[in-house]
Design a protein around this motif. Structure first.
Motif, PDB file in Angstrom:
ATOM      1  N   GLU A 144     -32.316  24.152  16.913  1.00  0.00           N
ATOM      2  CA  GLU A 144     -31.348  23.373  16.140  1.00  0.00           C
ATOM      3  C   GLU A 144     -31.854  23.108  14.730  1.00  0.00           C
ATOM      4  O   GLU A 144     -31.097  23.200  13.761  1.00  0.00           O
ATOM      5  CB  GLU A 144     -31.044  22.051  16.852  1.00  0.00           C
ATOM      6  CG  GLU A 144     -30.239  22.223  18.127  1.00  0.00           C
ATOM      7  CD  GLU A 144     -30.088  20.925  18.905  1.00  0.00           C
ATOM      8  OE1 GLU A 144     -30.505  19.866  18.401  1.00  0.00           O
ATOM      9  OE2 GLU A 144     -29.548  20.976  20.019  1.00  0.00           O
ATOM     10  N   ARG A 145     -33.126  22.781  14.611  1.00  0.00           N
ATOM     11  CA  ARG A 145     -33.709  22.551  13.279  1.00  0.00           C
ATOM     12  C   ARG A 145     -33.683  23.825  12.445  1.00  0.00           C
ATOM     13  O   ARG A 145     -33.403  23.783  11.246  1.00  0.00           O
ATOM     14  CB  ARG A 145     -35.152  22.048  13.406  1.00  0.00           C
ATOM     15  CG  ARG A 145     -35.254  20.614  13.786  1.00  0.00           C
ATOM     16  CD  ARG A 145     -36.698  20.162  13.740  1.00  0.00           C
ATOM     17  NE  ARG A 145     -36.831  18.771  14.114  1.00  0.00           N
ATOM     18  CZ  ARG A 145     -37.989  18.136  14.174  1.00  0.00           C
ATOM     19  NH1 ARG A 145     -39.106  18.775  13.896  1.00  0.00           N
ATOM     20  NH2 ARG A 145     -38.031  16.867  14.512  1.00  0.00           N
TER      21      ARG A 145
ATOM     22  N   ALA B  71     -31.571  26.288  12.689  1.00  0.00           N
ATOM     23  CA  ALA B  71     -30.183  26.539  12.296  1.00  0.00           C
ATOM     24  C   ALA B  71     -29.791  25.625  11.134  1.00  0.00           C
ATOM     25  O   ALA B  71     -29.142  26.064  10.179  1.00  0.00           O
ATOM     26  CB  ALA B  71     -29.253  26.334  13.483  1.00  0.00           C
ATOM     27  N   ALA B  72     -30.169  24.363  11.202  1.00  0.00           N
ATOM     28  CA  ALA B  72     -29.853  23.426  10.121  1.00  0.00           C
ATOM     29  C   ALA B  72     -30.550  23.831   8.835  1.00  0.00           C
ATOM     30  O   ALA B  72     -29.966  23.768   7.742  1.00  0.00           O
ATOM     31  CB  ALA B  72     -30.253  22.005  10.521  1.00  0.00           C
ATOM     32  N   LEU B  73     -31.780  24.278   8.934  1.00  0.00           N
ATOM     33  CA  LEU B  73     -32.514  24.728   7.756  1.00  0.00           C
ATOM     34  C   LEU B  73     -31.858  25.959   7.145  1.00  0.00           C
ATOM     35  O   LEU B  73     -31.760  26.074   5.923  1.00  0.00           O
ATOM     36  CB  LEU B  73     -33.970  25.042   8.133  1.00  0.00           C
ATOM     37  CG  LEU B  73     -34.874  25.495   6.996  1.00  0.00           C
ATOM     38  CD1 LEU B  73     -34.970  24.419   5.925  1.00  0.00           C
ATOM     39  CD2 LEU B  73     -36.254  25.843   7.522  1.00  0.00           C
TER      40      LEU B  73
ATOM     41  N   VAL C 232     -28.690  26.723   7.254  1.00  0.00           N
ATOM     42  CA  VAL C 232     -27.465  26.267   6.586  1.00  0.00           C
ATOM     43  C   VAL C 232     -27.804  25.646   5.235  1.00  0.00           C
ATOM     44  O   VAL C 232     -27.152  25.934   4.228  1.00  0.00           O
ATOM     45  CB  VAL C 232     -26.703  25.260   7.479  1.00  0.00           C
ATOM     46  CG1 VAL C 232     -25.613  24.541   6.714  1.00  0.00           C
ATOM     47  CG2 VAL C 232     -26.121  25.972   8.688  1.00  0.00           C
ATOM     48  N   GLU C 233     -28.819  24.808   5.192  1.00  0.00           N
ATOM     49  CA  GLU C 233     -29.219  24.179   3.933  1.00  0.00           C
ATOM     50  C   GLU C 233     -29.708  25.219   2.925  1.00  0.00           C
ATOM     51  O   GLU C 233     -29.400  25.126   1.738  1.00  0.00           O
ATOM     52  CB  GLU C 233     -30.305  23.125   4.177  1.00  0.00           C
ATOM     53  CG  GLU C 233     -29.800  21.901   4.905  1.00  0.00           C
ATOM     54  CD  GLU C 233     -28.683  21.180   4.177  1.00  0.00           C
ATOM     55  OE1 GLU C 233     -28.778  21.000   2.944  1.00  0.00           O
ATOM     56  OE2 GLU C 233     -27.696  20.812   4.827  1.00  0.00           O
TER      57      GLU C 233
END
Length: 80
Positions: free
Chosen positions: A33-34, A36-38, A40-41
């Motif tokens: 999850e981290r 994936a979030a990274l 996106v950012e």
């Protein structure tokens, strides 16, 4: 019925191993999850950087034309 010490130890080992396995799975899920979030950012940052570069280029082209500097449009009008 009394269980022997080795049976209790074996049961405790299985319980601990199962708990460790669940904790590792939870940690792996969190890391995914981290990541994936990274990603996106990072994509947002790249998009903003590209927009800023395009805006700067457009502003440079406009200010260059206003200051009497040659622009691409001027080059197209002159004979080769």
């Amino acid at each position: 019925m009394n269980r022997t010490t080795s049976q209790r130890a074996e049961e405790a080992r299985r319980v601990a191993q199962a708990a460790t396995s669940r904790a590792k799975q939870a940690q792996n899920e969190m890391l995914k999850e981290r990541a994936a979030a990274l990603a996106v950012e990072a994509q947002k940052i790249n998009n903003l950087r590209a927009l800023r570069m395009a805006k700067t280029s457009a502003e440079d082209a406009v200010s260059g034309g206003l200051n009497g500097e040659a622009t691409v449009a001027d080059d197209m009008d002159s004979p080769a």
